[in-house]
Scaffold this active site. Structure first.
Site, PDB file in Angstrom:
ATOM      1  CG  ASP A  72      -3.645  -7.668   9.025  1.00 31.55           C
ATOM      2  OD1 ASP A  72      -4.157  -6.580   9.293  1.00 31.55           O
ATOM      3  OD2 ASP A  72      -2.895  -7.843   8.060  1.00 31.55           O
ATOM      4  CB  SER A  98      -0.970   0.001   1.187  1.00 34.11           C
ATOM      5  OG  SER A  98      -0.299  -0.234   2.390  1.00 34.11           O
TER       6      SER A  98
HETATM    7  N1  CMX Z   1       1.245 -19.377   7.022  1.00 32.38           N
HETATM    8  C1  CMX Z   1       1.744 -20.335   6.213  1.00 32.38           C
HETATM    9  N2  CMX Z   1       2.815 -20.156   5.446  1.00 32.38           N
HETATM   10  C2  CMX Z   1       3.419 -18.984   5.496  1.00 32.38           C
HETATM   11  C3  CMX Z   1       3.004 -17.960   6.352  1.00 32.38           C
HETATM   12  C4  CMX Z   1       1.849 -18.184   7.116  1.00 32.38           C
HETATM   13  N3  CMX Z   1       1.324 -17.238   7.894  1.00 32.38           N
HETATM   14  N4  CMX Z   1       3.811 -16.900   6.198  1.00 32.38           N
HETATM   15  C5  CMX Z   1       4.718 -17.251   5.270  1.00 32.38           C
HETATM   16  N5  CMX Z   1       4.481 -18.501   4.835  1.00 32.38           N
HETATM   17  C6  CMX Z   1       5.161 -19.218   3.773  1.00 32.38           C
HETATM   18  C7  CMX Z   1       5.048 -18.418   2.487  1.00 32.38           C
HETATM   19  O1  CMX Z   1       3.785 -18.648   1.859  1.00 32.38           O
HETATM   20  C8  CMX Z   1       6.218 -18.954   1.712  1.00 32.38           C
HETATM   21  O2  CMX Z   1       5.858 -20.206   1.164  1.00 32.38           O
HETATM   22  P1  CMX Z   1       6.342 -20.651  -0.311  1.00 32.38           P
HETATM   23  O3  CMX Z   1       7.815 -20.713  -0.215  1.00 32.38           O
HETATM   24  O4  CMX Z   1       5.661 -21.947  -0.502  1.00 32.38           O
HETATM   25  O5  CMX Z   1       5.862 -19.572  -1.239  1.00 32.38           O
HETATM   26  C9  CMX Z   1       7.253 -19.186   2.810  1.00 32.38           C
HETATM   27  O6  CMX Z   1       6.536 -19.285   4.031  1.00 32.38           O
HETATM   28  C10 CMX Z   1       8.269 -18.069   2.927  1.00 32.38           C
HETATM   29  O7  CMX Z   1       7.564 -16.846   3.080  1.00 32.38           O
HETATM   30  P2  CMX Z   1       8.210 -15.638   3.926  1.00 32.38           P
HETATM   31  O8  CMX Z   1       9.459 -15.224   3.221  1.00 32.38           O
HETATM   32  O9  CMX Z   1       8.296 -15.978   5.356  1.00 32.38           O
HETATM   33  O10 CMX Z   1       7.074 -14.542   3.819  1.00 32.38           O
HETATM   34  P3  CMX Z   1       6.797 -13.528   2.622  1.00 32.38           P
HETATM   35  O11 CMX Z   1       7.657 -12.327   2.818  1.00 32.38           O
HETATM   36  O12 CMX Z   1       6.873 -14.178   1.298  1.00 32.38           O
HETATM   37  O13 CMX Z   1       5.272 -13.145   2.864  1.00 32.38           O
HETATM   38  C11 CMX Z   1       3.371 -12.587   4.154  1.00 32.38           C
HETATM   39  C12 CMX Z   1       4.867 -12.357   3.959  1.00 32.38           C
HETATM   40  C13 CMX Z   1       2.845 -11.593   5.189  1.00 32.38           C
HETATM   41  C14 CMX Z   1       2.654 -12.320   2.834  1.00 32.38           C
HETATM   42  C15 CMX Z   1       3.152 -14.056   4.644  1.00 32.38           C
HETATM   43  O14 CMX Z   1       3.768 -14.233   5.891  1.00 32.38           O
HETATM   44  C16 CMX Z   1       1.685 -14.433   4.703  1.00 32.38           C
HETATM   45  O15 CMX Z   1       1.120 -14.838   3.666  1.00 32.38           O
HETATM   46  N6  CMX Z   1       1.047 -14.295   5.906  1.00 32.38           N
HETATM   47  C17 CMX Z   1      -0.386 -14.568   6.034  1.00 32.38           C
HETATM   48  C18 CMX Z   1      -1.185 -13.402   5.496  1.00 32.38           C
HETATM   49  C19 CMX Z   1      -1.045 -12.202   6.398  1.00 32.38           C
HETATM   50  O16 CMX Z   1      -1.176 -12.284   7.622  1.00 32.38           O
HETATM   51  N7  CMX Z   1      -0.818 -11.029   5.781  1.00 32.38           N
HETATM   52  C20 CMX Z   1      -0.802  -9.755   6.526  1.00 32.38           C
HETATM   53  C21 CMX Z   1       0.587  -9.163   6.663  1.00 32.38           C
HETATM   54  C22 CMX Z   1       0.542  -7.824   7.341  1.00 32.38           C
HETATM   55  C23 CMX Z   1      -0.024  -6.812   6.405  1.00 32.38           C
HETATM   56  O17 CMX Z   1       0.649  -6.412   5.447  1.00 32.38           O
HETATM   57  O18 CMX Z   1      -1.177  -6.428   6.570  1.00 32.38           O
END
Ligand code: CMX
Length: 437
Positions: free
Chosen positions: A372, A240
């Site tokens: 969140d 955002s």
């Molecule tokens: N549950 C399950 N798996 C998760 C996870 C979670 N909460 N968080 C990360 N992972 C997974 C990713 O999907 C990724 O998997 P792949 O390698 O299969 O693609 C792996 O772990 C590595 O990801 P990461 O480097 O730790 O995290 P990213 O920087 O790629 O993504 C985020 C960050 C927030 C998108 C991710 O942690 C996520 O999807 N969380 C759940 C959704 C969420 O709560 N979003 C809100 C974030 C805050 C905001 O911006 O509002």
């Protein structure tokens, strides 16, 4: 708004030589390296943006203008009989870097109040939307429709010195921020209250007035203040904030920029996760027929979610590597005000159960909860149960940070953002996978 504007202008004049010197004398200094991993990995962690509004430390969490969240909540002036500070005071802090006096915060409250009235056509734009629309789509359109009001656009078209562009951006930003609670509550009334709307109260601050228009008693005014402040800024690289900055870099006005940033915030990996948490918890409650889950049942539910290839909403973060302090602050509030709430108890159990499971699964770099994981539960407790609406609340808060950033972008005359892209063939040639014949 002469006082704040003059103060801001002094700060801008003080700051400009710093940016100029870095650019003139140190332009070639290397800050970070762009690897193929970064290019194909969503530029995660690549140091490639500049903002002085906030800084996100992976372990400590966000600081606004150098202040931790705890300090922000302690130091900002509060309305009488309120636990939480004026949102307008936060805007003053983000813009100037100074904690405002009570008078300065209240001057901004008055200013917002004067600027809060919506043009009639904004109501018509909202009314024109079909009822099944997501409120974020309506919110973005309503903001976009006000593009024609832009003072920035008019000044630009008339011909204005680049150095002065921050001024109409400041005026537009105040005009827009003052109107966001009106827009959001009108959308809420249309979608969920058969159009029964409560008119705003010009004698209230932003948080108080928002609660009033939502028809909520105390302490929902503090919930609103806390929510808007916590969500306001998280440095520049999140979807955002980056979208707002990027769109504004083409000298689009604040209406175009904030409308676009709302669209980015509406994604499930970003702001929509707060509604995702509630949906996920309600699925569990349905599964258990309304009974409280045992730790074993909750553990099983988390694993089932992961095993079906889904993420655990509200957990993980692209930058943070510890529990989000925004989560902790909301938890503190919840322990005080809603400790017997059924869903809060679920959320609290998850705080203990999810991190070790994510660690055991070994994928997420950060197994801890983010903002969140907690915010929707508080809304639910106070009767805002239409969780589609939660991201709109995030959007009001985030707009404050975007406005502060974009005003400073123009003040420091940051250029059009235009990185260079490569093709996969080129990457293969760089690595030697494919020889250039
Ligand atoms: N549950 C399950 N798996 C998760 C996870 C979670 N909460 N968080 C990360 N992972 C997974 C990713 O999907 C990724 O998997 P792949 O390698 O299969 O693609 C792996 O772990 C590595 O990801 P990461 O480097 O730790 O995290 P990213 O920087 O790629 O993504 C985020 C960050 C927030 C998108 C991710 O942690 C996520 O999807 N969380 C759940 C959704 C969420 O709560 N979003 C809100 C974030 C805050 C905001 O911006 O509002």
């Amino acid at each position: 708004m002469a006082g704040l504007k003059e103060k801001l202008y002094d700060k801008i004049l003080e700051w400009r030589p710093r940016t100029k010197k870095l650019l003139q004398d140190h332009s070639d200094v290397v800050v970070d390296q762009v690897t193929i991993g970064k290019l194909l990995g969503g530029m995660r962690g690549l140091k490639s943006l500049v903002t002085d509004i906030s800084y996100l430390d992976p372990d400590e969490g966000i600081r606004f203008r150098g202040y931790t969240l705890q300090e922000v909540f302690e130091k900002l002036p509060k309305p009488q009989k309120s636990e939480m500070p004026y949102v307008e005071g936060l805007m003053h802090l983000l813009l100037t870097g100074d904690i405002p006096t009570r008078k300065e915060a209240e001057d901004l409250v008055d200013e917002f109040s004067k600027r809060r009235i919506l043009p009639r056509y904004v109501y018509e734009v909202i009314d024109a939307y079909p009822c099944c629309s997501h409120p974020m789509a309506i919110f973005s359109s309503a903001i976009l429709s006000m593009h024609r009001e832009s003072f920035f656009k008019k000044k630009y078209e008339a011909g204005i010195n680049k150095k002065d562009l921050w001024d109409p951006m400041f005026e537009d930003s105040l005009n827009l921020l003052a109107k966001l609670p009106e827009i959001a509550t009108y959308i809420y009334a249309k979608l969920y209250r058969d159009g029964n709307r409560i008119q705003s109260n010009p004698n209230m601050d932003m948080g108080g007035n928002f609660a009033f228009m939502m028809g909520k008693e105390k302490p929902y005014d503090d919930v609103a203040r806390m929510h808007f402040i916590l969500h306001s800024d998280h440095e520049s690289g999140n979807v955002s904030a980056h979208t707002g900055h990027l769109v504004a870099s083409s000298l689009s006005d604040i209406y175009l920029s904030v409308s676009a940033m709302i669209c980015g915030l509406a994604g499930p990996l970003h702001g929509l996760a707060n509604q995702g948490v509630l949906m996920w918890l309600h699925e569990l409650m349905d599964r258990l027929g309304g009974e409280d889950p045992t730790e074993e049942e909750l553990t099983q539910y988390v694993w089932d979610t992961l095993n079906s290839g889904l993420v655990i909403p509200g957990y993980g973060h692209a930058v943070l590597r510890k529990t989000d302090p925004r989560y902790l602050l909301q938890r503190e509030f919840s322990l005080k005000h809603l400790k017997d709430d059924k869903i809060f108890k679920y959320v609290d159990m998850l705080y203990k159960i999810v991190p070790p499971i994510l660690q055991e699964q070994g994928k997420a770099k950060n197994p801890w909860p983010n903002v969140d994981a907690q915010s929707g539960v508080i809304q639910w407790h106070y009767g805002v149960r239409e969780y589609d609406f939660y991201t709109v609340l995030f959007g009001i808060g985030r707009s404050i940070g975007i406005c502060a950033n974009v005003i400073w972008d123009r003040a420091l005359m940051y250029p059009l953002e235009r990185p260079k892209s490569l093709t996969t063939d080129m990457l293969e040639e760089i690595t030697g996978i494919k020889k250039n014949d």
